[in-house]
Motif scaffolding. Structure first.
Motif, PDB file in Angstrom:
ATOM      1  N   ALA A   1       1.001  -1.347   0.018  1.00  0.00           N
ATOM      2  CA  ALA A   1       0.284   0.286  -0.072  1.00  0.00           C
ATOM      3  C   ALA A   1       0.907   1.758  -0.155  1.00  0.00           C
ATOM      4  O   ALA A   1       0.312   2.273  -0.643  1.00  0.00           O
ATOM      5  N   PHE A   2       1.621   1.043   0.767  1.00  0.00           N
ATOM      6  CA  PHE A   2       2.950   2.247   0.385  1.00  0.00           C
ATOM      7  C   PHE A   2       4.266   2.074  -0.256  1.00  0.00           C
ATOM      8  O   PHE A   2       5.095   3.227  -0.257  1.00  0.00           O
ATOM      9  N   GLY A   3       4.003   1.251  -1.317  1.00  0.00           N
ATOM     10  CA  GLY A   3       5.316   0.902  -2.395  1.00  0.00           C
ATOM     11  C   GLY A   3       6.824   0.629  -1.469  1.00  0.00           C
ATOM     12  O   GLY A   3       7.416   1.537  -2.236  1.00  0.00           O
ATOM     13  N   LEU A   4       6.562  -0.128  -0.621  1.00  0.00           N
ATOM     14  CA  LEU A   4       7.572  -0.559   0.078  1.00  0.00           C
ATOM     15  C   LEU A   4       7.771  -1.767  -0.250  1.00  0.00           C
ATOM     16  O   LEU A   4       6.514  -2.765  -0.726  1.00  0.00           O
ATOM     17  N   LYS A   5       8.991  -2.294   0.364  1.00  0.00           N
ATOM     18  CA  LYS A   5       9.215  -3.837  -0.044  1.00  0.00           C
ATOM     19  C   LYS A   5      10.248  -4.262   1.480  1.00  0.00           C
ATOM     20  O   LYS A   5      11.122  -3.317   1.768  1.00  0.00           O
TER      21      LYS A   5
ATOM     22  N   LEU B   1      19.715 -11.617   7.492  1.00  0.00           N
ATOM     23  CA  LEU B   1      19.441  -9.628   7.667  1.00  0.00           C
ATOM     24  C   LEU B   1      18.735  -9.651   7.221  1.00  0.00           C
ATOM     25  O   LEU B   1      18.368 -10.038   5.678  1.00  0.00           O
ATOM     26  N   ASN B   2      17.912  -8.691   7.709  1.00  0.00           N
ATOM     27  CA  ASN B   2      16.196  -7.851   7.338  1.00  0.00           C
ATOM     28  C   ASN B   2      16.648  -6.251   6.968  1.00  0.00           C
ATOM     29  O   ASN B   2      16.837  -6.292   7.600  1.00  0.00           O
ATOM     30  N   VAL B   3      16.191  -6.000   5.528  1.00  0.00           N
ATOM     31  CA  VAL B   3      16.014  -4.309   5.756  1.00  0.00           C
ATOM     32  C   VAL B   3      14.574  -3.975   5.667  1.00  0.00           C
ATOM     33  O   VAL B   3      14.386  -4.557   4.007  1.00  0.00           O
ATOM     34  N   SER B   4      13.680  -3.749   5.989  1.00  0.00           N
ATOM     35  CA  SER B   4      12.306  -3.623   6.238  1.00  0.00           C
ATOM     36  C   SER B   4      12.387  -2.254   5.580  1.00  0.00           C
ATOM     37  O   SER B   4      13.262  -0.960   5.678  1.00  0.00           O
ATOM     38  N   PHE B   5      11.254  -2.188   5.100  1.00  0.00           N
ATOM     39  CA  PHE B   5      10.959  -0.668   4.357  1.00  0.00           C
ATOM     40  C   PHE B   5      11.213   0.831   3.542  1.00  0.00           C
ATOM     41  O   PHE B   5      11.669   1.522   3.876  1.00  0.00           O
ATOM     42  N   LEU B   6      12.360   0.090   2.008  1.00  0.00           N
ATOM     43  CA  LEU B   6      12.627   0.198   1.387  1.00  0.00           C
ATOM     44  C   LEU B   6      11.767   0.419   0.364  1.00  0.00           C
ATOM     45  O   LEU B   6      10.724  -0.216   0.369  1.00  0.00           O
ATOM     46  N   GLU B   7      12.103   1.500  -0.372  1.00  0.00           N
ATOM     47  CA  GLU B   7      11.029   2.453  -1.607  1.00  0.00           C
ATOM     48  C   GLU B   7      11.079   0.684  -2.692  1.00  0.00           C
ATOM     49  O   GLU B   7      12.507   0.071  -2.882  1.00  0.00           O
TER      50      GLU B   7
END
Length: 160
Positions: free
Chosen positions: A111-115, A126-132
């Protein structure tokens, strides 16, 4: 190389995720209080309402702090992420040790265009969240190209 920060969409998404969690937790607490109200002393209900108020304060404060502290850095040699609320965690993974790269996006992220990008080694994740979307795809492409280059270099070195 400098750390990269998340976009403002990430902050909004963090607030929405926290709000959804707040609504779920508050509903459960209120339901429990409603079901057992007559069986326990009033002090228990007061404590439950205090918990709801504290959770609401957490909803207002925590996403902003997490957003401000969230950083990631990608070089040709390693992938590093710094994040946390009270305790700041820094994870560094050498690219040559990566086994798997996964990109995902749940309904809120979409919904926010994030991955989010998950990378796995033999010993850690390793997790990187909230990336465009574009940034997540660029990171995955960069990691894949770098891993392939390392494999080619090792093959060439092994043949000599």
């Amino acid at each position: 190389m400098e750390y990269s920060k998340l976009s403002k969409k990430a902050l909004t998404c963090m607030y929405v995720k926290s709000l959804i969690w707040f609504i779920i937790c508050t509903s459960v607490i209120l339901l429990i209080n409603l079901l057992f109200y007559e069986e326990w002393p009033d002090v228990v209900s007061i404590i439950l309402y205090i918990v709801i108020c504290l959770h609401f304060l957490y909803l207002l404060i925590a996403p902003k702090i997490r957003y401000e502290r969230y950083r990631y850095r990608l070089t040709d040699e390693e992938f590093e992420v710094r994040k946390g609320l009270l305790v700041i965690h820094t994870a560094v993974i050498p690219i040559e040790r990566l086994h798997k790269i996964e990109i995902s996006a749940g309904p809120i992220f979409r919904a926010f265009g994030l991955k989010e990008v998950d990378v796995t080694t033999a010993g850690s994740d390793l997790n990187v969240s909230f990336l465009e979307n574009e940034v997540a795809d660029q990171i995955a492409r960069h990691l894949t190209k770098r891993i392939n280059a390392i494999v080619v270099e090792e093959k060439a070195y092994g043949e000599q």
